[in-house]
Every structure is written in structure tokens, then in C-alpha cells.
Design a protein around this motif. Structure first.
Motif, PDB file in Angstrom:
ATOM      1  N   MET A  36     -54.959 -17.137 -15.955  1.00  0.00           N
ATOM      2  CA  MET A  36     -53.724 -17.894 -15.878  1.00  0.00           C
ATOM      3  C   MET A  36     -53.126 -18.055 -17.280  1.00  0.00           C
ATOM      4  N   ARG A  37     -51.832 -17.892 -17.359  1.00  0.00           N
ATOM      5  CA  ARG A  37     -51.140 -18.020 -18.650  1.00  0.00           C
ATOM      6  C   ARG A  37     -50.989 -19.481 -19.041  1.00  0.00           C
ATOM      7  N   PRO A  38     -50.993 -19.749 -20.353  1.00  0.00           N
ATOM      8  CA  PRO A  38     -50.760 -21.130 -20.790  1.00  0.00           C
ATOM      9  C   PRO A  38     -49.303 -21.524 -20.517  1.00  0.00           C
ATOM     10  N   ALA A  39     -49.069 -22.796 -20.366  1.00  0.00           N
ATOM     11  CA  ALA A  39     -47.717 -23.296 -20.110  1.00  0.00           C
ATOM     12  C   ALA A  39     -46.813 -23.003 -21.309  1.00  0.00           C
ATOM     13  N   LEU A  40     -45.567 -22.726 -21.027  1.00  0.00           N
ATOM     14  CA  LEU A  40     -44.598 -22.448 -22.088  1.00  0.00           C
ATOM     15  C   LEU A  40     -44.046 -23.751 -22.650  1.00  0.00           C
ATOM     16  N   SER A  41     -43.767 -23.744 -23.944  1.00  0.00           N
ATOM     17  CA  SER A  41     -43.065 -24.882 -24.535  1.00  0.00           C
ATOM     18  C   SER A  41     -41.619 -24.818 -24.072  1.00  0.00           C
ATOM     19  N   PHE A  42     -40.879 -25.872 -24.298  1.00  0.00           N
ATOM     20  CA  PHE A  42     -39.471 -25.883 -23.895  1.00  0.00           C
ATOM     21  C   PHE A  42     -38.703 -24.757 -24.581  1.00  0.00           C
ATOM     22  N   GLN A  43     -38.925 -24.572 -25.888  1.00  0.00           N
ATOM     23  CA  GLN A  43     -38.246 -23.517 -26.637  1.00  0.00           C
ATOM     24  C   GLN A  43     -38.599 -22.140 -26.079  1.00  0.00           C
ATOM     25  N   GLN A  44     -39.855 -21.917 -25.770  1.00  0.00           N
ATOM     26  CA  GLN A  44     -40.271 -20.632 -25.202  1.00  0.00           C
ATOM     27  C   GLN A  44     -39.640 -20.416 -23.833  1.00  0.00           C
ATOM     28  N   PHE A  45     -39.544 -21.474 -23.058  1.00  0.00           N
ATOM     29  CA  PHE A  45     -38.934 -21.399 -21.742  1.00  0.00           C
ATOM     30  C   PHE A  45     -37.465 -20.978 -21.849  1.00  0.00           C
ATOM     31  N   ILE A  46     -36.745 -21.604 -22.776  1.00  0.00           N
ATOM     32  CA  ILE A  46     -35.329 -21.282 -22.991  1.00  0.00           C
ATOM     33  C   ILE A  46     -35.183 -19.839 -23.484  1.00  0.00           C
ATOM     34  N   GLN A  47     -36.009 -19.446 -24.446  1.00  0.00           N
ATOM     35  CA  GLN A  47     -35.927 -18.083 -24.970  1.00  0.00           C
ATOM     36  C   GLN A  47     -36.257 -17.060 -23.899  1.00  0.00           C
ATOM     37  N   ARG A  48     -37.229 -17.347 -23.072  1.00  0.00           N
ATOM     38  CA  ARG A  48     -37.588 -16.428 -21.993  1.00  0.00           C
ATOM     39  C   ARG A  48     -36.385 -16.217 -21.073  1.00  0.00           C
ATOM     40  N   GLY A  49     -35.677 -17.303 -20.765  1.00  0.00           N
ATOM     41  CA  GLY A  49     -34.478 -17.197 -19.932  1.00  0.00           C
ATOM     42  C   GLY A  49     -33.419 -16.332 -20.586  1.00  0.00           C
ATOM     43  N   LYS A  50     -33.248 -16.463 -21.894  1.00  0.00           N
ATOM     44  CA  LYS A  50     -32.272 -15.642 -22.621  1.00  0.00           C
ATOM     45  C   LYS A  50     -32.661 -14.171 -22.596  1.00  0.00           C
ATOM     46  N   VAL A  51     -33.953 -13.895 -22.742  1.00  0.00           N
ATOM     47  CA  VAL A  51     -34.424 -12.508 -22.719  1.00  0.00           C
ATOM     48  C   VAL A  51     -34.202 -11.900 -21.334  1.00  0.00           C
ATOM     49  N   VAL A  52     -34.548 -12.642 -20.302  1.00  0.00           N
ATOM     50  CA  VAL A  52     -34.360 -12.142 -18.931  1.00  0.00           C
ATOM     51  C   VAL A  52     -32.878 -11.908 -18.655  1.00  0.00           C
ATOM     52  N   ALA A  53     -32.021 -12.816 -19.099  1.00  0.00           N
ATOM     53  CA  ALA A  53     -30.580 -12.663 -18.903  1.00  0.00           C
ATOM     54  C   ALA A  53     -30.068 -11.413 -19.627  1.00  0.00           C
ATOM     55  N   MET A  54     -30.546 -11.174 -20.842  1.00  0.00           N
ATOM     56  CA  MET A  54     -30.117  -9.993 -21.596  1.00  0.00           C
ATOM     57  C   MET A  54     -30.577  -8.723 -20.893  1.00  0.00           C
ATOM     58  N   TYR A  55     -31.798  -8.719 -20.412  1.00  0.00           N
ATOM     59  CA  TYR A  55     -32.331  -7.558 -19.688  1.00  0.00           C
ATOM     60  C   TYR A  55     -31.460  -7.263 -18.464  1.00  0.00           C
ATOM     61  N   ARG A  56     -31.103  -8.294 -17.735  1.00  0.00           N
ATOM     62  CA  ARG A  56     -30.256  -8.109 -16.544  1.00  0.00           C
ATOM     63  C   ARG A  56     -28.879  -7.580 -16.913  1.00  0.00           C
ATOM     64  N   LYS A  57     -28.322  -8.077 -18.024  1.00  0.00           N
ATOM     65  CA  LYS A  57     -27.017  -7.566 -18.475  1.00  0.00           C
ATOM     66  C   LYS A  57     -27.091  -6.070 -18.746  1.00  0.00           C
ATOM     67  N   TYR A  58     -28.142  -5.661 -19.433  1.00  0.00           N
ATOM     68  CA  TYR A  58     -28.327  -4.240 -19.719  1.00  0.00           C
ATOM     69  C   TYR A  58     -28.431  -3.436 -18.431  1.00  0.00           C
ATOM     70  N   MET A  59     -29.216  -3.920 -17.484  1.00  0.00           N
ATOM     71  CA  MET A  59     -29.401  -3.192 -16.232  1.00  0.00           C
ATOM     72  C   MET A  59     -28.102  -3.107 -15.435  1.00  0.00           C
ATOM     73  N   ARG A  60     -27.315  -4.175 -15.452  1.00  0.00           N
ATOM     74  CA  ARG A  60     -26.019  -4.129 -14.764  1.00  0.00           C
ATOM     75  C   ARG A  60     -25.084  -3.129 -15.442  1.00  0.00           C
ATOM     76  N   LEU A  61     -25.170  -3.051 -16.753  1.00  0.00           N
ATOM     77  CA  LEU A  61     -24.319  -2.118 -17.490  1.00  0.00           C
ATOM     78  C   LEU A  61     -24.627  -0.668 -17.115  1.00  0.00           C
ATOM     79  N   THR A  62     -25.881  -0.383 -16.819  1.00  0.00           N
ATOM     80  CA  THR A  62     -26.241   0.997 -16.471  1.00  0.00           C
ATOM     81  C   THR A  62     -25.645   1.428 -15.140  1.00  0.00           C
ATOM     82  N   GLN A  63     -25.217   0.487 -14.324  1.00  0.00           N
ATOM     83  CA  GLN A  63     -24.595   0.843 -13.043  1.00  0.00           C
ATOM     84  C   GLN A  63     -23.302   1.616 -13.244  1.00  0.00           C
TER      85      GLN A  63
END
Length: 81
Positions: free
Chosen positions: A1-28
Motif C-alpha cells: 500500500m502506498r503512503p498517504a499523499l500530503s496536500f501539496q502532493q495531492f494538488i500536484q498529482r491532480g495537475k499532472v493528471v490534468a496535463m496528461y489528459r490535455k495532451y491526450m485530447r490534443l492527439t485526437q
């Protein structure tokens, strides 16, 4: 099991996932299926390369680079169509 994320890590993870999705949408916008597939593999590889990065400052730098590259890629795609 992974350790819990700090608030900052949680926010950054969301930004990374959002950026990844933007890239994938662009490839369409890529009309050729093979080129689209290759671009998605390239994007996935780039994101996978840094998936274990934990330094918040480094992650911010990587997100800024990804944002600049996205804008360049987006403007380049409009000129291709």
C-alpha cells in the motif's frame, strides 16, 4: 500500500493528471491513426519517465516545461491541418 499523499502532493498529482489528459485530447486532432498512436506512446513514455519524481520543486519545473511544450505542440498542430 502506498503512503498517504500530503496536500501539496495531492494538488500536484491532480495537475499532472490534468496535463496528461490535455495532451491526450490534443492527439485526437491527428488525422492519421498510426501517427496518433505513436504520439500517444511518446507522451506516455515522457510521463512515465518522471512518475517516481517526488521533489515538489522539480515537479513544478516539469509541469512548467510540459505546459510550454503543450502550447508549442498545439500551435504546430493548427498549422498542420
Amino acid at each position: 500500500m502506498r503512503p498517504a499523499l500530503s496536500f501539496q502532493q495531492f494538488i500536484q498529482r491532480g495537475k499532472v493528471v490534468a496535463m496528461y489528459r490535455k495532451y491526450m485530447r490534443l492527439t485526437q486532432r491527428i488525422p492519421d491513426k498510426q501517427s496518433r498512436k505513436e504520439m500517444r506512446q511518446w507522451i506516455r513514455g515522457d510521463f512515465d519517465r518522471y512518475k517516481d519524481q517526488t521533489d515538489p520543486k522539480r515537479i513544478d519545473v516539469l509541469l512548467a516545461q510540459a505546459s510550454r511544450q503543450y502550447k508549442e505542440m498545439e500551435s504546430g498542430m493548427f498549422s498542420m491541418l
